[in-house]
Structure formats: structure tokens, C-alpha cells
Write a protein that holds these residues in place. Structure first.
Motif, PDB file in Angstrom:
ATOM      1  N   PRO A  83      36.666  33.062  43.435  1.00 22.88           N
ATOM      2  CA  PRO A  83      37.432  32.233  42.500  1.00 22.88           C
ATOM      3  C   PRO A  83      37.045  30.755  42.625  1.00 22.88           C
ATOM      4  O   PRO A  83      36.705  30.285  43.697  1.00 22.88           O
ATOM      5  CB  PRO A  83      38.886  32.454  42.929  1.00 22.88           C
ATOM      6  N   PHE A  84      37.139  30.055  41.511  1.00 23.13           N
ATOM      7  CA  PHE A  84      36.660  28.680  41.453  1.00 23.13           C
ATOM      8  C   PHE A  84      37.821  27.691  41.511  1.00 23.13           C
ATOM      9  O   PHE A  84      38.922  27.968  41.040  1.00 23.13           O
ATOM     10  CB  PHE A  84      35.890  28.453  40.149  1.00 23.13           C
ATOM     11  N   ASP A  85      37.525  26.534  42.075  1.00 24.09           N
ATOM     12  CA  ASP A  85      38.452  25.422  41.973  1.00 24.09           C
ATOM     13  C   ASP A  85      38.169  24.694  40.660  1.00 24.09           C
ATOM     14  O   ASP A  85      37.035  24.684  40.179  1.00 24.09           O
ATOM     15  CB  ASP A  85      38.280  24.465  43.160  1.00 24.09           C
ATOM     16  N   ILE A  86      39.204  24.096  40.092  1.00 20.89           N
ATOM     17  CA  ILE A  86      39.064  23.428  38.801  1.00 20.89           C
ATOM     18  C   ILE A  86      38.015  22.316  38.849  1.00 20.89           C
ATOM     19  O   ILE A  86      37.414  21.961  37.830  1.00 20.89           O
ATOM     20  CB  ILE A  86      40.430  22.853  38.343  1.00 20.89           C
ATOM     21  N   SER A  87      37.763  21.775  40.058  1.00 19.74           N
ATOM     22  CA  SER A  87      36.795  20.681  40.200  1.00 19.74           C
ATOM     23  C   SER A  87      35.354  21.175  40.278  1.00 19.74           C
ATOM     24  O   SER A  87      34.425  20.374  40.241  1.00 19.74           O
ATOM     25  CB  SER A  87      37.115  19.867  41.456  1.00 19.74           C
ATOM     26  N   GLU A  88      35.161  22.491  40.411  1.00 18.33           N
ATOM     27  CA  GLU A  88      33.825  23.058  40.569  1.00 18.33           C
ATOM     28  C   GLU A  88      33.261  23.523  39.224  1.00 18.33           C
ATOM     29  O   GLU A  88      33.996  23.704  38.251  1.00 18.33           O
ATOM     30  CB  GLU A  88      33.875  24.242  41.545  1.00 18.33           C
ATOM     31  N   GLU A  89      31.961  23.738  39.193  1.00 17.91           N
ATOM     32  CA  GLU A  89      31.337  24.299  38.002  1.00 17.91           C
ATOM     33  C   GLU A  89      31.584  25.803  37.984  1.00 17.91           C
ATOM     34  O   GLU A  89      31.438  26.480  39.001  1.00 17.91           O
ATOM     35  CB  GLU A  89      29.838  24.011  37.999  1.00 17.91           C
ATOM     36  N   TYR A  90      31.942  26.326  36.828  1.00 17.78           N
ATOM     37  CA  TYR A  90      32.198  27.758  36.708  1.00 17.78           C
ATOM     38  C   TYR A  90      31.726  28.239  35.337  1.00 17.78           C
ATOM     39  O   TYR A  90      31.674  27.472  34.373  1.00 17.78           O
ATOM     40  CB  TYR A  90      33.687  28.061  36.909  1.00 17.78           C
ATOM     41  N   PRO A  91      31.358  29.507  35.240  1.00 19.09           N
ATOM     42  CA  PRO A  91      30.806  30.023  33.986  1.00 19.09           C
ATOM     43  C   PRO A  91      31.869  30.117  32.899  1.00 19.09           C
ATOM     44  O   PRO A  91      33.064  30.288  33.180  1.00 19.09           O
ATOM     45  CB  PRO A  91      30.289  31.414  34.381  1.00 19.09           C
ATOM     46  N   ASP A  92      31.428  30.005  31.666  1.00 16.58           N
ATOM     47  CA  ASP A  92      32.344  30.161  30.536  1.00 16.58           C
ATOM     48  C   ASP A  92      32.816  31.605  30.445  1.00 16.58           C
ATOM     49  O   ASP A  92      32.046  32.547  30.670  1.00 16.58           O
ATOM     50  CB  ASP A  92      31.637  29.777  29.235  1.00 16.58           C
ATOM     51  N   THR A 126      49.999  39.906  36.807  1.00 21.07           N
ATOM     52  CA  THR A 126      49.364  41.190  37.099  1.00 21.07           C
ATOM     53  C   THR A 126      48.461  41.577  35.938  1.00 21.07           C
ATOM     54  O   THR A 126      48.895  41.602  34.785  1.00 21.07           O
ATOM     55  CB  THR A 126      50.412  42.293  37.326  1.00 21.07           C
ATOM     56  N   LEU A 127      47.204  41.850  36.258  1.00 23.87           N
ATOM     57  CA  LEU A 127      46.230  42.292  35.267  1.00 23.87           C
ATOM     58  C   LEU A 127      46.112  43.814  35.376  1.00 23.87           C
ATOM     59  O   LEU A 127      45.844  44.348  36.462  1.00 23.87           O
ATOM     60  CB  LEU A 127      44.877  41.633  35.512  1.00 23.87           C
ATOM     61  N   ILE A 128      46.330  44.508  34.257  1.00 25.35           N
ATOM     62  CA  ILE A 128      46.317  45.977  34.247  1.00 25.35           C
ATOM     63  C   ILE A 128      45.190  46.442  33.336  1.00 25.35           C
ATOM     64  O   ILE A 128      45.122  46.054  32.162  1.00 25.35           O
ATOM     65  CB  ILE A 128      47.662  46.537  33.755  1.00 25.35           C
ATOM     66  N   HIS A 129      44.311  47.270  33.900  1.00 22.32           N
ATOM     67  CA  HIS A 129      43.152  47.719  33.125  1.00 22.32           C
ATOM     68  C   HIS A 129      42.691  49.083  33.641  1.00 22.32           C
ATOM     69  O   HIS A 129      42.535  49.286  34.851  1.00 22.32           O
ATOM     70  CB  HIS A 129      42.012  46.703  33.243  1.00 22.32           C
ATOM     71  N   ASP A 130      42.504  50.032  32.712  1.00 24.31           N
ATOM     72  CA  ASP A 130      42.001  51.369  33.039  1.00 24.31           C
ATOM     73  C   ASP A 130      42.816  52.058  34.137  1.00 24.31           C
ATOM     74  O   ASP A 130      42.260  52.735  35.012  1.00 24.31           O
ATOM     75  CB  ASP A 130      40.525  51.293  33.473  1.00 24.31           C
ATOM     76  N   GLY A 131      44.109  51.892  34.100  1.00 23.56           N
ATOM     77  CA  GLY A 131      44.966  52.588  35.064  1.00 23.56           C
ATOM     78  C   GLY A 131      45.108  51.915  36.412  1.00 23.56           C
ATOM     79  O   GLY A 131      45.783  52.425  37.309  1.00 23.56           O
ATOM     80  N   GLY A 132      44.462  50.767  36.590  1.00 21.54           N
ATOM     81  CA  GLY A 132      44.571  50.029  37.842  1.00 21.54           C
ATOM     82  C   GLY A 132      45.181  48.666  37.607  1.00 21.54           C
ATOM     83  O   GLY A 132      45.170  48.146  36.485  1.00 21.54           O
ATOM     84  N   LEU A 225      38.305  45.063  38.295  1.00 29.35           N
ATOM     85  CA  LEU A 225      39.392  44.126  38.575  1.00 29.35           C
ATOM     86  C   LEU A 225      38.970  43.078  39.605  1.00 29.35           C
ATOM     87  O   LEU A 225      39.412  41.932  39.550  1.00 29.35           O
ATOM     88  CB  LEU A 225      40.628  44.885  39.063  1.00 29.35           C
ATOM     89  N   SER A 226      38.107  43.456  40.535  1.00 25.23           N
ATOM     90  CA  SER A 226      37.588  42.487  41.505  1.00 25.23           C
ATOM     91  C   SER A 226      36.767  41.414  40.792  1.00 25.23           C
ATOM     92  O   SER A 226      36.825  40.237  41.151  1.00 25.23           O
ATOM     93  CB  SER A 226      36.722  43.181  42.563  1.00 25.23           C
ATOM     94  N   ALA A 227      36.006  41.829  39.767  1.00 30.58           N
ATOM     95  CA  ALA A 227      35.211  40.872  38.995  1.00 30.58           C
ATOM     96  C   ALA A 227      36.123  39.891  38.260  1.00 30.58           C
ATOM     97  O   ALA A 227      35.815  38.692  38.165  1.00 30.58           O
ATOM     98  CB  ALA A 227      34.308  41.615  38.010  1.00 30.58           C
ATOM     99  N   LEU A 228      37.264  40.374  37.761  1.00 29.87           N
ATOM    100  CA  LEU A 228      38.224  39.483  37.112  1.00 29.87           C
ATOM    101  C   LEU A 228      38.800  38.498  38.134  1.00 29.87           C
ATOM    102  O   LEU A 228      38.993  37.314  37.828  1.00 29.87           O
ATOM    103  CB  LEU A 228      39.348  40.297  36.466  1.00 29.87           C
ATOM    104  N   PHE A 229      39.056  38.988  39.333  1.00 34.33           N
ATOM    105  CA  PHE A 229      39.567  38.131  40.401  1.00 34.33           C
ATOM    106  C   PHE A 229      38.573  37.023  40.722  1.00 34.33           C
ATOM    107  O   PHE A 229      38.931  35.853  40.863  1.00 34.33           O
ATOM    108  CB  PHE A 229      39.853  38.985  41.633  1.00 34.33           C
ATOM    109  N   ARG A 230      37.290  37.373  40.799  1.00 30.56           N
ATOM    110  CA  ARG A 230      36.271  36.380  41.117  1.00 30.56           C
ATOM    111  C   ARG A 230      36.090  35.373  39.987  1.00 30.56           C
ATOM    112  O   ARG A 230      35.587  34.263  40.203  1.00 30.56           O
ATOM    113  CB  ARG A 230      34.917  37.064  41.405  1.00 30.56           C
ATOM    114  N   GLY A 231      36.509  35.743  38.783  1.00 31.54           N
ATOM    115  CA  GLY A 231      36.371  34.835  37.651  1.00 31.54           C
ATOM    116  C   GLY A 231      37.541  33.899  37.446  1.00 31.54           C
ATOM    117  O   GLY A 231      37.537  33.075  36.517  1.00 31.54           O
ATOM    118  N   VAL A 232      38.551  33.970  38.305  1.00 31.27           N
ATOM    119  CA  VAL A 232      39.743  33.110  38.187  1.00 31.27           C
ATOM    120  C   VAL A 232      39.385  31.667  38.515  1.00 31.27           C
ATOM    121  O   VAL A 232      38.565  31.390  39.409  1.00 31.27           O
ATOM    122  CB  VAL A 232      40.854  33.614  39.132  1.00 31.27           C
ATOM    123  N   VAL A 233      39.995  30.740  37.793  1.00 33.43           N
ATOM    124  CA  VAL A 233      39.867  29.307  38.083  1.00 33.43           C
ATOM    125  C   VAL A 233      41.235  28.802  38.523  1.00 33.43           C
ATOM    126  O   VAL A 233      42.248  29.047  37.856  1.00 33.43           O
ATOM    127  CB  VAL A 233      39.389  28.516  36.848  1.00 33.43           C
TER     128      VAL A 233
END
Length: 280
Positions: A83-92, A126-132, A225-233
Motif C-alpha cells: 500500500p502507498f502513502d499519499i506522498s508517494e508515487e502510485y499507479p493510476d 470490507t471489499l467482497i469479491h468472488d465469495g471472499g 483481494l491481496s492485489a486490491l490491498f496492495r493498491g490502497v493509498v
């Protein structure tokens, strides 16, 4: 040999000069007592030194453990992959703005906001996707200290007290805690509930994730869901906050004009997009 050397004569002796141990003079007895006392004092001094060294070693071990607990725990590539801090560069990415957390959204995903009944604060998402599912919460931390090492130990201790089991795992998210706790099934029979806890320390913040449902048993769902977690800012804000203080989230604001324009031009009634439900 040290005590005997004190009584050893340097010149040859005759039979008359030889005395038994029980014929020692008072001076000899005093000398022996002094020697015993000195030896005892030296032994006590040595024991004190040993105790001091042991205490110092124990103290160093305690300090090492405390320092280890306060270390930040995060994937080595956190700043590059989140996950990124708001001050860091992160992908769109398409993200839902919840104030402190900007969470990625994908088609078919549901977003649930967990709020406090009394204060109406949004405590978690809570993010719910594909039963998880993956529940996310953000907490404040000092700039140089982390929370996950301490929280993970406390979680494991709590699970044990509840009669459950916990296992520490090393994954792409860092150190996780897989737990099973006693729970009743839908039919009311005794069973177990399985969850996985992950945590990542960042600059002045800590985000805790709880995986549930298929995200615990299905590797593919968990990876999504882990990929969504890593994409959080994370936007911690600049205000002063106490360590471990929960960072409240804000419900998203939808612009009415944009909604109407999308309804007229782009809305497909058969296309399912992200959904938001609020749990109180």
C-alpha cells in the motif's frame, strides 16, 4: 592449592616441628579464618559480578525484544507495490475515496462500510469479491515505529485464550497470522471459523487486513483481494494522533451531475459495477 600454599613451610622440618591440624596456634587459626573470609568475599564478589552480567544480558535481551516489536513490518517492495502513502508515487487505478483510504474497485466487487451506531463513524471498509472478503482498518503510528509485530502477538494470545489455534505465515504481504477459533455453524453445531490477518506498517500509519470466506481457502480469490490491498493509498493526514488511534474513514460523496450524465449516456442496466452497502 591456594589455601595449602599458605601453610607450607619453606625450610625442612624435624619431627618436633611437625604439628597436626588440631594443634594449630591461635594465630594460625586466625590466619586460616582470614583466608577463608577472603576466599568467601572473593566468591561473593565473583557471584555478584556473575549476577550483574546475567542481569545485564537479560536486560539486553529484553531491549532487543522490545526493539524488534517496535520495528516496522512491511513487504520490502511496499513503496513500489503498495500500500502507498499519499506522498508517494502510485499507479493510476479506479479507487473509491474513503478519506484516509483510497481503495481500488473492480467490476462485480461489493464495498461494505462498517460504522459505529453511536458516533456514526466509519470504522472499517470490507471489499467482497468472488465469495471472499477483506476488511481494512487504518491506525496511526509514530514515524519510526510499527504496530504489526505487537498486534500480531496480541492476536495470537487472544486466539489461544479462546481455545483456538494460530499459525504465523510468511507471504507476499509479509508476516500473516492464520487462525481458527471455535464457532457455531448455521445449524447451531460446534465448528470452527477460519480467518487470516495481515498487517503492513507505513509512514505514520498501519493498515490491518482480515481475510474471510473464500479468501482463506481459495488461493486465486485471495490473490485478487491481496492485489486490491496492495493498491490502497493511505492518506494519514497531518493532524496529531495518538499511537494505535483508529483513523476514521469517510463515506464517499457522489456528485449528482456526474451521476445524471452517466445515467443518460453510459449506463448499461445489464452491467454490474461496484456496490456499496453500509452496516451499522
Amino acid at each position: 592449592m591456594g589455601l595449602f600454599s599458605r601453610f607450607k613451610k619453606s625450610t625442612p622440618t624435624t619431627d618436633d616441628d611437625v604439628r597436626a591440624d588440631d594443634e594449630l596456634t591461635d594465630d594460625d587459626e586466625l590466619d586460616a579464618q582470614d583466608t577463608d573470609t577472603e576466599a568467601a568475599d572473593r566468591a561473593d564478589d565473583d557471584a555478584d559480578v556473575d549476577d550483574a552480567e546475567t542481569d545485564a544480558a537479560d536486560s539486553d535481551d529484553d531491549l532487543d525484544e522490545e526493539e524488534a516489536l517496535l520495528e516496522k513490518s512491511a513487504p520490502f517492495d511496499r513503496s513500489e507495490k503498495g500500500p502507498f502513502d499519499i506522498s508517494e508515487e502510485y499507479p493510476d487505478h479506479d479507487r473509491l475515496d474513503l478519506g484516509a483510504l483510497k481503495v481500488p474497485v473492480v467490476d462485480g466487487m461489493q464495498v461494505r462500510l462498517d460504522t459505529d451506531d453511536d458516533s456514526q463513524r466509519v470504522l472499517a471498509v470490507t471489499l467482497i469479491h468472488d465469495g471472499g472478503g477483506i476488511q481494512l482498518q487504518a491506525f496511526a503510528t509514530p514515524r519510526s515505529e510499527g504496530l504489526w509485530n505487537t498486534v500480531r502477538g496480541q492476536l495470537a494470545e487472544s486466539v489461544t485464550k479462546q481455545g483456538g489455534e494460530s499459525t504465523e505465515l510468511h507471504t507476499s504481504l509479509g508476516k500473516e497470522l492464520a487462525i481458527e477459533v471455535p464457532a457455531k455453524t448455521e445449524s447451531g453445531r460446534p465448528g470452527k471459523r477460519a480467518m487470516r490477518f495481515a498487517g503492513i506498517d507505513g509512514p505514520r500509519w498501519f493498515v490491518r487486513a482480515v481475510f474471510s470466506g473464500k479468501a482463506v481457502t481459495d488461493d486465486e480469490v485471495r490473490a485478487e483481494l491481496s492485489a486490491l490491498f496492495r493498491g490502497v493509498v493511505v492518506d494519514r493526514g497531518e493532524e496529531a494522533m495518538a499511537p494505535r488511534e483508529l483513523i476514521a474513514l469517510t463515506a464517499p460523496q457522489v456528485d449528482q451531475d456526474e451521476t445524471e450524465e452517466k445515467d443518460e449516456d453510459e449506463l448499461n442496466p445489464f452491467e454490474r459495477g461496484p456496490e456499496i452497502t453500509e452496516v451499522r
